[in-house]
Every structure is written in C-alpha cells, then in structure tokens.
Design a protein around this motif. Sequence first.
Motif, mmCIF file in Angstrom:
data_model
loop_
_atom_site.group_PDB
_atom_site.id
_atom_site.type_symbol
_atom_site.label_atom_id
_atom_site.label_comp_id
_atom_site.label_asym_id
_atom_site.label_seq_id
_atom_site.Cartn_x
_atom_site.Cartn_y
_atom_site.Cartn_z
ATOM 1 N N ILE A 285 3.383 9.966 7.294
ATOM 2 C CA ILE A 285 2.524 9.794 6.120
ATOM 3 C C ILE A 285 3.276 9.037 5.037
ATOM 4 O O ILE A 285 4.406 9.407 4.680
ATOM 5 C CB ILE A 285 2.059 11.154 5.552
ATOM 6 C CG1 ILE A 285 1.293 11.942 6.623
ATOM 7 C CG2 ILE A 285 1.162 10.958 4.340
ATOM 8 C CD1 ILE A 285 0.832 13.296 6.164
ATOM 9 N N GLY A 286 2.647 8.009 4.503
ATOM 10 C CA GLY A 286 3.243 7.248 3.424
ATOM 11 C C GLY A 286 2.817 7.778 2.069
ATOM 12 O O GLY A 286 2.386 8.929 1.925
ATOM 13 N N SER A 287 2.908 6.925 1.086
ATOM 14 C CA SER A 287 2.559 7.323 -0.273
ATOM 15 C C SER A 287 1.088 7.068 -0.550
ATOM 16 O O SER A 287 0.386 6.444 0.248
ATOM 17 C CB SER A 287 3.398 6.532 -1.279
ATOM 18 O OG SER A 287 2.929 5.185 -1.345
ATOM 19 N N THR B 84 0.789 -1.234 0.000
ATOM 20 C CA THR B 84 0.000 0.000 0.000
ATOM 21 C C THR B 84 0.816 1.276 0.000
ATOM 22 O O THR B 84 0.321 2.331 -0.394
ATOM 23 C CB THR B 84 -0.925 0.049 1.237
ATOM 24 O OG1 THR B 84 -0.104 0.097 2.421
ATOM 25 C CG2 THR B 84 -1.843 -1.167 1.297
ATOM 26 N N GLY B 85 2.040 1.217 0.502
ATOM 27 C CA GLY B 85 2.845 2.434 0.625
ATOM 28 C C GLY B 85 2.576 3.192 1.911
ATOM 29 O O GLY B 85 3.162 4.258 2.135
ATOM 30 N N LYS B 86 1.694 2.658 2.784
ATOM 31 C CA LYS B 86 1.432 3.359 4.047
ATOM 32 C C LYS B 86 2.576 3.112 5.011
ATOM 33 O O LYS B 86 3.373 2.178 4.845
ATOM 34 C CB LYS B 86 0.097 2.945 4.649
ATOM 35 C CG LYS B 86 -0.007 1.522 5.127
ATOM 36 C CD LYS B 86 -1.379 1.242 5.761
ATOM 37 C CE LYS B 86 -2.485 1.290 4.733
ATOM 38 N NZ LYS B 86 -3.835 1.102 5.315
ATOM 39 N N VAL B 87 2.664 3.937 6.030
ATOM 40 C CA VAL B 87 3.767 3.806 6.986
ATOM 41 C C VAL B 87 3.491 2.631 7.921
ATOM 42 O O VAL B 87 2.333 2.264 8.156
ATOM 43 C CB VAL B 87 3.962 5.113 7.795
ATOM 44 C CG1 VAL B 87 4.348 6.250 6.868
ATOM 45 C CG2 VAL B 87 2.710 5.486 8.589
ATOM 46 N N PRO B 88 4.547 2.030 8.492
ATOM 47 C CA PRO B 88 4.374 0.837 9.333
ATOM 48 C C PRO B 88 3.435 1.046 10.520
ATOM 49 O O PRO B 88 2.650 0.155 10.850
ATOM 50 C CB PRO B 88 5.798 0.536 9.805
ATOM 51 C CG PRO B 88 6.676 1.097 8.727
ATOM 52 C CD PRO B 88 5.974 2.333 8.248
ATOM 53 N N THR B 89 3.505 2.217 11.156
ATOM 54 C CA THR B 89 2.660 2.457 12.328
ATOM 55 C C THR B 89 1.183 2.407 11.955
ATOM 56 O O THR B 89 0.352 1.852 12.689
ATOM 57 C CB THR B 89 2.996 3.812 12.975
ATOM 58 O OG1 THR B 89 4.381 3.822 13.345
ATOM 59 C CG2 THR B 89 2.142 4.059 14.212
ATOM 60 N N THR C 266 0.750 20.561 10.309
ATOM 61 C CA THR C 266 0.970 19.912 9.019
ATOM 62 C C THR C 266 2.424 20.003 8.585
ATOM 63 O O THR C 266 2.991 19.038 8.039
ATOM 64 C CB THR C 266 0.063 20.556 7.943
ATOM 65 O OG1 THR C 266 -1.297 20.386 8.328
ATOM 66 C CG2 THR C 266 0.286 19.918 6.583
ATOM 67 N N GLU C 267 3.026 21.131 8.843
ATOM 68 C CA GLU C 267 4.398 21.347 8.361
ATOM 69 C C GLU C 267 5.432 20.496 9.077
ATOM 70 O O GLU C 267 6.549 20.331 8.580
ATOM 71 C CB GLU C 267 4.731 22.839 8.474
ATOM 72 C CG GLU C 267 4.002 23.676 7.414
ATOM 73 C CD GLU C 267 3.995 25.168 7.719
ATOM 74 O OE1 GLU C 267 4.633 25.552 8.737
ATOM 75 O OE2 GLU C 267 3.356 25.916 6.970
ATOM 76 N N ILE C 268 5.090 19.938 10.237
ATOM 77 C CA ILE C 268 6.065 19.103 10.952
ATOM 78 C C ILE C 268 5.898 17.613 10.632
ATOM 79 O O ILE C 268 6.665 16.784 11.119
ATOM 80 C CB ILE C 268 5.981 19.319 12.479
ATOM 81 C CG1 ILE C 268 4.612 18.905 13.007
ATOM 82 C CG2 ILE C 268 6.295 20.764 12.837
ATOM 83 C CD1 ILE C 268 4.508 18.975 14.528
ATOM 84 N N LEU C 269 4.904 17.291 9.818
ATOM 85 C CA LEU C 269 4.695 15.885 9.466
ATOM 86 C C LEU C 269 5.833 15.369 8.602
ATOM 87 O O LEU C 269 6.370 16.086 7.753
ATOM 88 C CB LEU C 269 3.368 15.714 8.730
ATOM 89 C CG LEU C 269 2.104 16.034 9.536
ATOM 90 C CD1 LEU C 269 0.879 15.914 8.642
ATOM 91 C CD2 LEU C 269 1.978 15.117 10.746
ATOM 92 N N VAL C 270 6.178 14.110 8.798
ATOM 93 C CA VAL C 270 7.277 13.478 8.054
ATOM 94 C C VAL C 270 6.692 12.463 7.075
ATOM 95 O O VAL C 270 5.948 11.569 7.466
ATOM 96 C CB VAL C 270 8.254 12.773 9.016
ATOM 97 C CG1 VAL C 270 9.352 12.057 8.226
ATOM 98 C CG2 VAL C 270 8.844 13.767 10.006
ATOM 99 N N GLN C 271 7.036 12.633 5.804
ATOM 100 C CA GLN C 271 6.628 11.649 4.806
ATOM 101 C C GLN C 271 7.756 10.667 4.565
ATOM 102 O O GLN C 271 8.926 11.038 4.567
ATOM 103 C CB GLN C 271 6.257 12.346 3.493
ATOM 104 C CG GLN C 271 4.882 12.972 3.505
ATOM 105 C CD GLN C 271 4.448 13.415 2.126
ATOM 106 O OE1 GLN C 271 5.019 14.352 1.566
ATOM 107 N NE2 GLN C 271 3.447 12.767 1.576
ATOM 108 N N GLY C 272 7.382 9.416 4.348
ATOM 109 C CA GLY C 272 8.407 8.413 4.093
ATOM 110 C C GLY C 272 7.849 7.019 4.197
ATOM 111 O O GLY C 272 6.634 6.814 4.157
ATOM 112 N N THR C 273 8.753 6.052 4.391
ATOM 113 C CA THR C 273 8.342 4.649 4.436
ATOM 114 C C THR C 273 8.829 3.929 5.688
ATOM 115 O O THR C 273 8.463 2.772 5.901
ATOM 116 C CB THR C 273 8.897 3.897 3.205
ATOM 117 O OG1 THR C 273 10.331 4.017 3.188
ATOM 118 C CG2 THR C 273 8.338 4.465 1.916
#
Length: 508
Positions: free
Chosen positions: A304-306, A74-79, A291-298
């Motif tokens: 937040i994931g993809s 899915t591309g979502k983050v593990p948590t 919102t600006e402190i959120l981290v995108q990645g995997t």
Amino acid sequence: MSLLQVINPATGEHIENITETNVADVPLMYEKSRNAFQSWSQLAVEERLQYLKKLKEVMVQEMDAIAKTIVKDTGKVPTEALVADIMPSIDAVGHIIKHAKAMLKPHKAKTPLLLIGKKSYVEYMARGVVLVISPWNYPLQLAFVPMISALASGNSVILKPSEVTPLVGKCIEQLFQKAGFPEAVVQVAHGGKELGAAFTAGNPDYIFFTGSVKTGKIIQEVAAKQLIPTTLELGGKDPFIVFADANLKRAAKGAVWAAFTNSGQVCMSAERMFVERTVYDEFLQLVKKETEILVQGTDENADIGSMTFPGQVAIVKQQVQEALEKGAQLESGIHPEKWDKQSMFIKPIILTNVHMDMEIVREETFGPVMPIIPFDTEEEAIILANQSEYGLNASVWTQDSHRARRVARQLISGAVTINEAIVSVANHYLPFGGAKHSGIGRYHGEQGLRMFCHEKAIVMDRGKRNQEIQWYPYKGTYSQFLQLFQSYFAKKTRWGTFLKSYVRLLKK
C-alpha cells in the motif's frame, strides 16, 4: 505564467514544475482540434488504428518509465501502477485495435415487410471534438481508455488531466507525440478547476468526465444548456456481501484487497462490508490478520502506498472520527487523533459497530477504511446494499451459484462480481458505468466506441418505381390500407389478402 508543482505525495519531494495552460488559449485549442478533426475523421478506421498500434508499441517499450512516473505523481506502489493503471490501458488499446473495425463498420438492419423492396443500414459518424476530463486516482487508465476510444471512432480529443497528477498528464501527452499522431488530433491542457470550467463551457461535441458527483452535476448542467452529450463516471460506495457459505479465507483476502488497494482511492472500492452474522466474528479475525501483514511504503515490495491528494486525507479523517464518536469500534489501524500530520500515509482501518446513519457508510470515503456490518437474512443484505445514493459496483460471496445470481440481479449497480471484486472494469468486452449517483452512460465494449459517434439510420430504395403506396394521392386508399393492415397484423397473417391489397395500392 502559472506553474503546477509536481510533488511526490509519499515523500514530499518536489519533482518539477509544469506550465499551466492559459484559459485564454481555450478557444484556440478548440479551433485547432476542429481543424484536425476534419482530416482525422476522414481516415479509414484501419488508418487510424495504425496510429494506435504505434502507440501500443511505445507504451510497451516505456512501461517501466511510465510506472515510475505514476508512482512519483500518485504515491501508489509500483506494482499497482503496473497492474491496475498501465496494463488495463495497454490492454484497452489492443482490444480496440482488434475490434474497432468490426464495431464501427456499417451494418445491415432488418427492414419490415411493409417497406418491402428497401434495405436498411446503420452507420457511425464521429461527433467532432471530445473533451476528456480525468481524475487523479488512476491518472493513466481513466484518461487513456476514453481517449483512445474517441480517437478510434474518428474524433479529435482534448484532455484536461487532474491538476493533482500533472506529471502523468504530461506523460500521456508525450506518448501520443512519440506515436506520431497528427498535430492537434490530441491536445493536453494542464490546469485546475477554472481551466476545466472553460473547456466545459467551450461547446465541445462530447464530454467524458470521471470524478466526483458534485463536479459531475456541474458539468451536466452546463452541458445540458447546449445539449452536449456526456458520459459521467462518478463515485461509488460499493457493497461487499459475504454469506456464511462463502470461502471465508478467499473472501477475507478479497475484502482486504478490494478495500485497501490504491489506499482505497478507487471508485469501485469495497466501502461497505456486509457479513452474515453467523460468520461475522470469524470473518473479522481473518480480515484483521490479512490487514496486519500488509506493508506500506514506496518500493516494489510494498503493498500500500500513500494517499495522493491532501484534501482526501482530511475527508477520510473526518469520516472516521465521526464514526468513532458515534460508537464505532477501531479494530485495526490508528486513531485519527494520532495520525502524523506531515504524512500522506494512512494505516488501513477496520471499523465495527458501524451503523447505517454514519457518514462512513453513507458518503464515499475514498480511503483505506473497511466498515463491517452484520446481517441476518438474504433479504436484509439486499436492502442494506441498495440503501445508498450510489450504484457503481458490488460483490457477492457465496458458493451457492443460484443465490449469487439471485442476489446479483436485485442489486442496483452497474456491475456485480461474484466471489471477486472490482475486476469487471478490466474486461473491455463488458460495459462499465454506474446507476443512481454513480453516473450516466457506459463505456468499454461496443458502447465504448459507438457512444463517440452519431448513429445514423439509412434506408435505401433502388428508385425504379415511380410511386410508393403511402404517397399521395390518398383518394380511395383508406379501405385498401385497412384491408392490408388487418390481413398483415392478424393473429395468423392472411398472405393472399395482403398481397392483393398491396398490388392494388401500387397501381393507384
């Protein structure tokens, strides 16, 4: 032989190929499922629950592996895979193990006085073969909960998971195999729309569908021709109403999570923010900061994931562009014209100067977008919130409990949370489902088990009397029945007259 390619949407990595189910095999799968139903449905509820207990054990043991599978697919983050997909699924199994026996056992019903001497019961009889068609946004939970509910109720199940996340579909298949379920009680069919259409047309005994309104209407039309009962869990455009007296810091944090969790790919996402005008600017600054402190990645530290499905990226882009062209203001995020065409990541977007005629407010977005609209009065907030074809979920933020309950009662929605968002779906004691175009039917709770059963009414008499008062002959009984009913239904029942009339009718 056709293959489904498993591609990690976050990285673009090709993981493996999964063999598609041949459409020509659909009749055979139904035959196997009906044969399996004959023995499975005859097991006592306690015996079926033993299989669910083993399934729960397997899931707990393999929790980390399941999470990694969901992340890849899915591309979502593990948590989020762990907290929002796996935990509710295991919790649902535990809930059913604990309560299914009581929910499915026959129970007495009241018998009216005019049927004196008889006893009434309600029993639950499994329907047969349940077809579950599940989506890609929460590919484990949204397949698993209806599956285990149908199984506990005595049905056999065929699952057609989304072709977008076939790896999780394969994982589900393996979990049931490891738990030792009897052959063909659970079958998983891998494929796309053509396969789903073939199963829908294959005359199952019940259809449980989670997905888009468009597909839901097609399934309902096909099912109606054969009078196949359905549950349709469809889209949402959920309102998030913030009053001036709310705890704004909590509301802002809640709004950011409710709008952006799973990259906004949640049917219960907060997709329309309505904020009282006197605190609008303050709330806007708070959500921008969060919102600006959120981290995108995997990785495990990402928030937040993809996105999962490329087609959904195109929908989000089109809606945001249309809003900006009509005058919306981009407060946070990147303009769609500057998005990386090779990436499935969308930086969370906040929009202001949004109007009710924009697609971003009218149509389900299913992406990380937060449109914010001011309101002036409680009445206006309710009107704006209800101004939608959808009605799945809503949230009200205020420290005035009377106002919160008053507003909640007037929202046309399957669920409302107060000073919270989305979480009602995690309470398996509550019914879950939508109003209007958000779907038909409810599951979870008692409904979640009993809807997979025929509800059977039983009236029992000891059979000792040779005659009932309502049986033939009717000669000479009209005046006696008239006296009987008038005495019974009088403002105050005249028991003496009633009993005399009843005895005379028994002796006819």
